[in-house]
Design a protein around this motif. Structure first.
Motif, PDB file in Angstrom:
ATOM      1  N   ASP A  19       0.593  -1.174  -0.012  1.00 40.06           N
ATOM      2  CA  ASP A  19       0.038  -0.187   0.413  1.00 40.06           C
ATOM      3  C   ASP A  19       1.076   1.075  -0.107  1.00 40.06           C
ATOM      4  N   THR A  20       2.028   1.700   0.029  1.00 42.65           N
ATOM      5  CA  THR A  20       2.702   2.568   0.370  1.00 42.65           C
ATOM      6  C   THR A  20       4.569   2.249  -0.048  1.00 42.65           C
ATOM      7  N   LEU A  21       4.179   3.370  -1.198  1.00 44.02           N
ATOM      8  CA  LEU A  21       5.641   2.956  -1.283  1.00 44.02           C
ATOM      9  C   LEU A  21       6.576   3.687  -1.370  1.00 44.02           C
ATOM     10  N   ILE A  22       7.818   4.096  -1.096  1.00 39.18           N
ATOM     11  CA  ILE A  22       8.809   5.784  -0.463  1.00 39.18           C
ATOM     12  C   ILE A  22      10.199   5.473  -1.482  1.00 39.18           C
ATOM     13  N   PHE A  23       9.958   6.400  -2.059  1.00 36.45           N
ATOM     14  CA  PHE A  23      10.946   7.047  -2.983  1.00 36.45           C
ATOM     15  C   PHE A  23      12.073   7.948  -2.246  1.00 36.45           C
ATOM     16  N   ASP A  24      13.444   7.797  -2.601  1.00 41.15           N
ATOM     17  CA  ASP A  24      14.361   8.543  -0.923  1.00 41.15           C
ATOM     18  C   ASP A  24      14.777   9.196  -2.432  1.00 41.15           C
ATOM     19  N   GLU A  25      14.747  10.737  -2.865  1.00 38.38           N
ATOM     20  CA  GLU A  25      15.607  11.062  -3.839  1.00 38.38           C
ATOM     21  C   GLU A  25      15.348  10.390  -5.075  1.00 38.38           C
ATOM     22  N   VAL A  26      14.624   9.950  -5.971  1.00 38.95           N
ATOM     23  CA  VAL A  26      14.405   9.461  -7.310  1.00 38.95           C
ATOM     24  C   VAL A  26      14.749  11.000  -7.597  1.00 38.95           C
ATOM     25  N   ASP A  27      15.277  11.961  -7.345  1.00 38.94           N
ATOM     26  CA  ASP A  27      15.807  13.001  -8.327  1.00 38.94           C
ATOM     27  C   ASP A  27      16.757  13.148  -8.910  1.00 38.94           C
ATOM     28  N   THR A  28      17.614  12.505  -8.141  1.00 42.82           N
ATOM     29  CA  THR A  28      19.527  12.303  -8.396  1.00 42.82           C
ATOM     30  C   THR A  28      19.676  12.592  -9.315  1.00 42.82           C
ATOM     31  N   GLY A  29      19.836  13.073 -10.148  1.00 44.61           N
ATOM     32  CA  GLY A  29      20.937  13.284 -11.131  1.00 44.61           C
ATOM     33  C   GLY A  29      20.247  13.883 -12.619  1.00 44.61           C
ATOM     34  N   ILE A  30      18.856  14.394 -11.957  1.00 48.74           N
ATOM     35  CA  ILE A  30      17.657  15.489 -13.290  1.00 48.74           C
ATOM     36  C   ILE A  30      17.123  16.724 -12.457  1.00 48.74           C
ATOM     37  N   SER A  31      16.872  16.640 -13.725  1.00 53.64           N
ATOM     38  CA  SER A  31      15.830  18.585 -13.840  1.00 53.64           C
ATOM     39  C   SER A  31      15.494  18.673 -14.543  1.00 53.64           C
ATOM     40  N   GLY A  32      14.718  20.276 -14.386  1.00 53.15           N
ATOM     41  CA  GLY A  32      13.632  20.672 -15.627  1.00 53.15           C
ATOM     42  C   GLY A  32      12.900  19.635 -15.883  1.00 53.15           C
ATOM     43  N   SER A  33      12.663  19.582 -17.064  1.00 57.08           N
ATOM     44  CA  SER A  33      11.584  18.352 -18.070  1.00 57.08           C
ATOM     45  C   SER A  33      11.354  17.226 -17.492  1.00 57.08           C
ATOM     46  N   ALA A  34      12.993  16.537 -17.090  1.00 56.70           N
ATOM     47  CA  ALA A  34      13.074  15.232 -16.523  1.00 56.70           C
ATOM     48  C   ALA A  34      11.637  15.485 -15.365  1.00 56.70           C
ATOM     49  N   ALA A  35      12.904  16.462 -14.371  1.00 61.66           N
ATOM     50  CA  ALA A  35      11.447  15.716 -13.059  1.00 61.66           C
ATOM     51  C   ALA A  35      10.642  16.372 -13.118  1.00 61.66           C
ATOM     52  N   GLN A  36       9.996  17.324 -14.057  1.00 63.05           N
ATOM     53  CA  GLN A  36       8.461  17.491 -14.243  1.00 63.05           C
ATOM     54  C   GLN A  36       7.610  16.060 -14.477  1.00 63.05           C
ATOM     55  N   LYS A  37       8.242  15.346 -15.120  1.00 62.68           N
ATOM     56  CA  LYS A  37       8.013  14.472 -15.747  1.00 62.68           C
ATOM     57  C   LYS A  37       7.819  13.113 -14.308  1.00 62.68           C
ATOM     58  N   VAL A  38       8.695  13.217 -13.902  1.00 61.59           N
ATOM     59  CA  VAL A  38       9.192  12.556 -12.651  1.00 61.59           C
ATOM     60  C   VAL A  38       7.899  12.041 -11.086  1.00 61.59           C
ATOM     61  N   GLY A  39       7.783  13.463 -11.248  1.00 61.87           N
ATOM     62  CA  GLY A  39       7.094  13.930 -10.355  1.00 61.87           C
ATOM     63  C   GLY A  39       5.197  13.828 -11.098  1.00 61.87           C
ATOM     64  N   LEU A  40       5.032  13.804 -12.300  1.00 56.53           N
ATOM     65  CA  LEU A  40       4.132  13.468 -12.724  1.00 56.53           C
ATOM     66  C   LEU A  40       3.902  11.840 -12.389  1.00 56.53           C
ATOM     67  N   LYS A  41       4.622  10.627 -13.223  1.00 56.43           N
ATOM     68  CA  LYS A  41       4.768  10.026 -12.489  1.00 56.43           C
ATOM     69  C   LYS A  41       4.684   9.518 -11.533  1.00 56.43           C
ATOM     70  N   LEU A  42       4.685  10.233 -10.440  1.00 59.16           N
ATOM     71  CA  LEU A  42       5.152   9.527  -8.727  1.00 59.16           C
ATOM     72  C   LEU A  42       2.801  10.435  -8.359  1.00 59.16           C
ATOM     73  N   HIS A  43       2.762  11.281  -8.766  1.00 58.84           N
ATOM     74  CA  HIS A  43       1.325  11.726  -8.693  1.00 58.84           C
ATOM     75  C   HIS A  43       0.319  10.789  -9.538  1.00 58.84           C
ATOM     76  N   GLU A  44       1.114  10.187 -10.169  1.00 62.98           N
ATOM     77  CA  GLU A  44      -0.101   8.964 -10.617  1.00 62.98           C
ATOM     78  C   GLU A  44       0.207   8.017 -10.065  1.00 62.98           C
ATOM     79  N   VAL A  45       1.344   7.405 -10.101  1.00 62.54           N
ATOM     80  CA  VAL A  45       1.093   6.036  -9.108  1.00 62.54           C
ATOM     81  C   VAL A  45       0.919   5.882  -8.045  1.00 62.54           C
ATOM     82  N   ALA A  46       0.673   7.549  -6.863  1.00 63.68           N
ATOM     83  CA  ALA A  46       0.246   7.973  -6.054  1.00 63.68           C
ATOM     84  C   ALA A  46      -1.560   7.942  -6.514  1.00 63.68           C
ATOM     85  N   GLY A  47      -2.101   8.087  -7.246  1.00 65.14           N
ATOM     86  CA  GLY A  47      -3.847   7.676  -7.535  1.00 65.14           C
ATOM     87  C   GLY A  47      -4.134   6.065  -6.784  1.00 65.14           C
TER      88      GLY A  47
END
Length: 560
Positions: A454-482
């Protein structure tokens, strides 16, 4: 899901409580503020190894409490496996206390537990993915489970497991017959001797108790005779005195004569008359016992010999006659099995071949399903990786035949290549921590709704990314959180803006001591924190305006 986390005296955190929510929970804060301490505290609750160095300086112990609510079926079953059950409201509270002397105390719903139990239960409550925790991806043994969840029905897997277990059971029985001729001859000789010896003894259940009873009576016959004679004398009297029966007879006769003058004495007269009859019956029974006391000394000798035989046999075959009879039946069955082993082996070999063929049929059926699932899984994961700005990663599922085992006839592992033109290799040998987190995020997206945790923890999933990639990771995290609760530690504003709930981890120095606090942010607090992440120490109106725009766009993405 993880509803509440309370931390006391862990590193720089003196006391803090965090109320997590469904959806995407994000933890932000300056580097070194203590975000990793929160993850370490959760790891402690999950039964992971801890160090006494975690205990805050000056404290004797550290304490972590986690409350989980809305438990899934898998979690409830795992709790029951170790003798625990959720509270009436469906929650479970796990506590761990760490002492400076290295001692640790664990509890589940207030009852004692071991660290190993916490670890067993923890794996079905939370899955942590970060720089060092992507164990699922590093372990090929677990890859097959992802593919099975993708495209193999649980009914088919259960049917195979039953068939494989039946095949193994027959194989074990067949192996028991596997002996050379010399060993078989020795076993037949031994069992034949044992069966003949026990059958010659003519064993009968209860015989030992009966013989001991008769022996005891014979050996104490003089005492018995003396007691019977004394009782008879007391009842019937002898030449020098009258017995009790004579006295009662006299009393009964006297009262019978008195009844005509004193009718009220009739009841008492009847009672004494009944005593008289009882005493006469007792006298008759005593005479019967007295006549049974005589025995032939040869009978006692025969009894002693028989008991000696039973004793000696008992030393070899189990003590009591009942145990010896059981040993005899078992030996006869074993002897029959060995003597008929050729026929048995032939019969069981046919059964084994039939069971193996059925297991192989089901394993091949599962293998076909896995091959189809692996193709779909690979395609979907690659799509997710491209979305996360990892287009050059080649993700593959390697499927090889292997001997039948509890999982079927397949050996599966994930392979990746991070550079174009390079051959794909096992994921554990290639991927970095940040890549592992994003690969796991892609997999979790593909498996959304099919995973049991039921619970997933992502610790520093943003390592080595920025800009649009970071935006996409955020969107994907939000999608999984649904589909489940997601907790994410991040340094990027693009990810933090997409959170359903944001927490600020802040370090302060008071009275020359460092303290870390965790606070849930409201809208204004989130604007300030996003502006800080983007601009550093100096927060300008433009940064605040940009932060507000990010929150507005994130809200739009969340509702779309």
């Amino acid at each position: 899901m993880l509803s509440q986390l309370y931390i006391e005296n862990i590193a720089v955190i003196e006391k803090t409580g965090i109320d997590f929510h469904p959806g995407l929970n994000v933890l932000t804060g300056e580097t070194g503020a203590g975000k990793s301490i929160v993850i370490d505290s959760i790891n402690a609750i999950l039964g992971e190894r801890t160090s006494r160095e975690l205990v805050r300086t000056g404290a004797h112990s550290a304490f972590v409490t986690a409350v989980f609510s809305d438990l899934g079926e898998q979690a409830v079953h795992k709790l029951a496996e170790f003798g625990y059950a959720p509270e009436e409201d469906g929650s479970v509270m796990i506590q761990r206390e760490i002492h400076t002397d290295g001692k640790t105390v664990c509890r589940i719903n207030g009852r004692p537990a071991t660290v190993s139990v916490l670890k067993e239960i923890g794996v079905v409550l939370i899955s942590i993915h970060g720089q060092h925790e992507s164990y699922d991806l590093l372990s090929p043994d677990l890859h097959i489970r992802y593919i099975d969840r993708m495209g193999v029905s649980e009914a088919l897997l259960s049917e195979y497991r039953a068939a494989f277990s039946n095949m193994q059971h027959i194989k074990s029985a067949l192996d028991a017959f596997d002996m050379d001729e010399a060993q078989k001859a020795r076993q037949i000789d031994l069992l034949t001797y044992q069966v003949n010896e026990l059958e010659a003894a003519g064993l009968r259940a209860g015989e030992q108790e009966e013989l001991n009873k008769t022996r005891t009576r014979y050996l104490n016959s003089e005492k018995i005779a003396s007691a019977i004679h004394t009782a008879q004398s007391a009842l019937n009297g002898e030449e020098s005195f009258d017995g009790a029966l004579s006295a009662v007879v006299s009393a009964s006769d006297a009262l019978s004569e008195t009844e005509k003058y004193l009718p009220e004495i009739h009841e008492l007269s009847e009672r004494i008359k009944n005593i008289r009859y009882d005493l006469e019956d007792c006298g008759e029974e005593l005479r019967g016992f007295s006549s049974e006391l005589e025995y032939d000394p040869a009978d006692l000798e025969r009894i002693e010999d028989r008991l000696d035989v039973l004793y000696r046999l008992g030393l070899k075959y189990g003590g009591s006659v009942e145990n010896m009879i059981g040993f005899l039946e078992t030996s006869k069955a074993q002897l029959e099995d060995i003597q008929l082993s050729d026929e048995k082996i032939l019969q069981m070999t046919k059964e084994y071949q039939k069971a193996k063929a059925e297991a192989e049929r089901l394993a091949k059926k599962i293998s076909g399903c896995r091959r189809e699932a692996a193709r779909a899984f690979t395609k979907r994961v690659k799509e997710e990786l491209r979305f996360l700005d990892m287009p050059n990663i080649d993700f593959q599922v390697q499927q090889e035949d292997c001997p039948l085992n509890p999982f079927g006839c397949d050996k599966l592992q994930f392979l990746i290549s991070v550079n174009a033109g390079e051959p794909a290799k096992p994921i554990a040998k290639i991927a970095s921590g940040g890549e592992l987190s994003r690969i796991m995020l892609s997999i979790k997206t593909v498996l959304a709704g099919k995973d049991d945790i039921d619970t997933l923890i992502f610790d520093e999933v943003d390592t080595g990314i920025s800009g649009s990639a970071a935006q996409k990771v955020g969107l994907k995290l939000h999608e999984v959180a649904g589909h489940r609760q997601v907790i994410c530690v991040t340094h990027l504003a693009q990810i933090a803006a997409l959170a359903d709930t944001q927490f600020l981890i802040k370090k302060q120095v008071r009275e020359n001591r460092t303290f870390t606090d965790v606070a849930e942010l409201d809208y204004e607090g989130r604007k300030q924190e996003l502006a800080r992440i983007m601009g550093g120490a100096q927060i300008t109106p433009l940064l605040l305006e940009n932060a507000a725009e990010m929150l507005r766009l994130a809200k739009k993405h969340g509702s779309s």
